[in-house]
Design a protein around this motif. Sequence first.
Motif, PDB file in Angstrom:
ATOM      1  N   THR A 236       4.940  13.391   3.665  1.00 36.23           N
ATOM      2  CA  THR A 236       3.616  13.252   3.065  1.00 36.23           C
ATOM      3  C   THR A 236       3.386  11.922   2.356  1.00 36.23           C
ATOM      4  OG1 THR A 236       4.384  14.366   1.063  1.00 36.23           O
ATOM      5  CG2 THR A 236       3.366  15.744   2.779  1.00 36.23           C
ATOM      6  N   SER A 237       4.296  10.962   2.482  1.00 32.01           N
ATOM      7  CA  SER A 237       4.098   9.669   1.819  1.00 32.01           C
ATOM      8  C   SER A 237       4.428   8.535   2.778  1.00 32.01           C
ATOM      9  CB  SER A 237       4.951   9.557   0.556  1.00 32.01           C
ATOM     10  OG  SER A 237       6.325   9.575   0.876  1.00 32.01           O
TER      11      SER A 237
ATOM     12  N   GLY B 148       6.683  10.341   9.516  1.00 37.02           N
ATOM     13  CA  GLY B 148       8.061  10.639   9.869  1.00 37.02           C
ATOM     14  C   GLY B 148       8.179  11.188  11.275  1.00 37.02           C
ATOM     15  N   ALA B 149       9.428  11.375  11.732  1.00 37.78           N
ATOM     16  CA  ALA B 149       9.686  11.797  13.105  1.00 37.78           C
ATOM     17  C   ALA B 149       9.056  13.141  13.430  1.00 37.78           C
ATOM     18  CB  ALA B 149      11.190  11.842  13.356  1.00 37.78           C
ATOM     19  N   THR B 150       8.992  14.037  12.447  1.00 37.16           N
ATOM     20  CA  THR B 150       8.421  15.367  12.676  1.00 37.16           C
ATOM     21  C   THR B 150       6.958  15.473  12.248  1.00 37.16           C
ATOM     22  OG1 THR B 150       9.163  16.163  10.508  1.00 37.16           O
ATOM     23  CG2 THR B 150      10.687  16.427  12.371  1.00 37.16           C
TER      24      THR B 150
ATOM     25  N   SER C  75       0.844  -1.197   0.000  1.00 36.67           N
ATOM     26  CA  SER C  75       0.000   0.000   0.000  1.00 36.67           C
ATOM     27  C   SER C  75       0.873   1.239   0.000  1.00 36.67           C
ATOM     28  CB  SER C  75      -0.932   0.017   1.223  1.00 36.67           C
ATOM     29  OG  SER C  75      -0.202   0.113   2.437  1.00 36.67           O
ATOM     30  N   VAL C  76       0.376   2.289  -0.626  1.00 35.66           N
ATOM     31  CA  VAL C  76       1.063   3.571  -0.661  1.00 35.66           C
ATOM     32  C   VAL C  76       0.039   4.669  -0.399  1.00 35.66           C
ATOM     33  CG1 VAL C  76       0.814   3.726  -3.177  1.00 35.66           C
ATOM     34  CG2 VAL C  76       2.551   5.111  -2.006  1.00 35.66           C
ATOM     35  N   VAL C  77       0.433   5.660   0.397  1.00 36.85           N
ATOM     36  CA  VAL C  77      -0.456   6.759   0.783  1.00 36.85           C
ATOM     37  C   VAL C  77       0.243   8.078   0.501  1.00 36.85           C
ATOM     38  CG1 VAL C  77      -1.752   7.843   2.664  1.00 36.85           C
ATOM     39  CG2 VAL C  77      -1.443   5.350   2.628  1.00 36.85           C
ATOM     40  N   GLY C  78      -0.478   9.014  -0.117  1.00 38.34           N
ATOM     41  CA  GLY C  78       0.022  10.370  -0.322  1.00 38.34           C
ATOM     42  C   GLY C  78      -0.914  11.361   0.344  1.00 38.34           C
TER      43      GLY C  78
END
Length: 427
Positions: A414-415, A408-410, A394-397
């Motif tokens: 966006t993906s 991500g850590a912050t 699966s991939v999410v944008g």
Amino acid sequence: MLRVLTGVDSVPSDLQWRRPLFSTSMGKMTTRALLFGTLLSLSAAFIASPSAVSARGCFPLASMDPGPSPTPFPSPTAAASATPNITYAEVVSGFSFTTNGRNATGALDTASGMDAGSRTDFSNILASVTRNTGRFRFGATVGEYAFPVVGLSINPTFKTGANTDLFGFVPVAYVAYAPSEELTISVGKQATLLGQESNFTFQNVDIQRGLAFAVEPNFSRGLRAAYANGKLSGDLEVNDGYYSGSHRAVEGLAGFAPTGNTSVQFAFIVPGKDTPADPTTGIANKAEYDLMLTQQLGKLQLTPYLLFIDSPQSNAAGFVNGETAFAGAVLGSYAFSRTLSLGARYEDIGNHSAPHDPSLNADFVGYGAGSGASTLTLTPAYKRNQLLLRAEYSVVGVRNPAPGAAFGATGTATSQTRLGIEIGAQF
């Protein structure tokens, strides 16, 4: 479907999950290992001996065939089922996922709320009993279950505040009366009428559910009337909406099947505008309107749907503005043979709110006011007798996420991509 993210709707309700089954982490890990070992042993036995296990009945959505149904289970219908009158079924399955681009929020088992990079857990430990013939009917499903959703943190199956803990060890329990061949009246805990994806992983073409699924209700408690006559069908229900336990909602469905290969359905749920948040959703006053198509084209099944969401302004619920969102999804499954198939889903969902909208109902998606997301999921599956093996990509944008609400850590990436497997068996 759940929520837990910064007062947002998309993580709080359909996605976090349940009370621990064991009192210590060692007990959970030991039992988890034993059951995964049992699954692997069963896999070898099924492959070696096609007749090793005979079906003892089926869940309302038809055993472990991972295909969507236009009406999520269990919806009592007037159609009589084949003998035996009472059917029993048990399903045990587990999954493992690896995530690149972890969610910065939403995990209930980490100090920071950031999701783990890999998750291995049970997806289903369920048993069901159903009687769908005669004037008096009933159904119940008992056990543990998980709701993995693309683009959202995957919480442990045995975790307070997520999965099983939201709807309990008995997510489905109803009794029904059928005064005629066309009409059935049922009361109890039943699955929602909305959506082309069902609550348990083995009922769907993909292991993970979509983001639109995460906005819809899962189960509710209420009184339902179901009517079916020829090409027409309909359901009308008064229930507790998004599992509020106290506030009323009206839910319904109208269906038309012009041929055996085509059906069109419109479903809705309308709760009271002042319905407050509950453990399953942060926005419980949202009305939803769902247009669904099921089309069979030879070996290809397509199940697209459109979902409109409307949360009205409510001082009592703490919503200073009325907010809306829209989702569209196309799901499909292609059968290469009796044992091999490919499931797929593409969806897009977006909030209609402004990026810095302060209203607590401004985010249905899960990434902040004004955000949106597109997802693509591919799921090849192997099914032989009662064994099901699946892999998934699966991939999410994400579009316009609020600071810290994405990946991500912050929380600004966006993906996200995920790779996963699921193995299961039905007895």
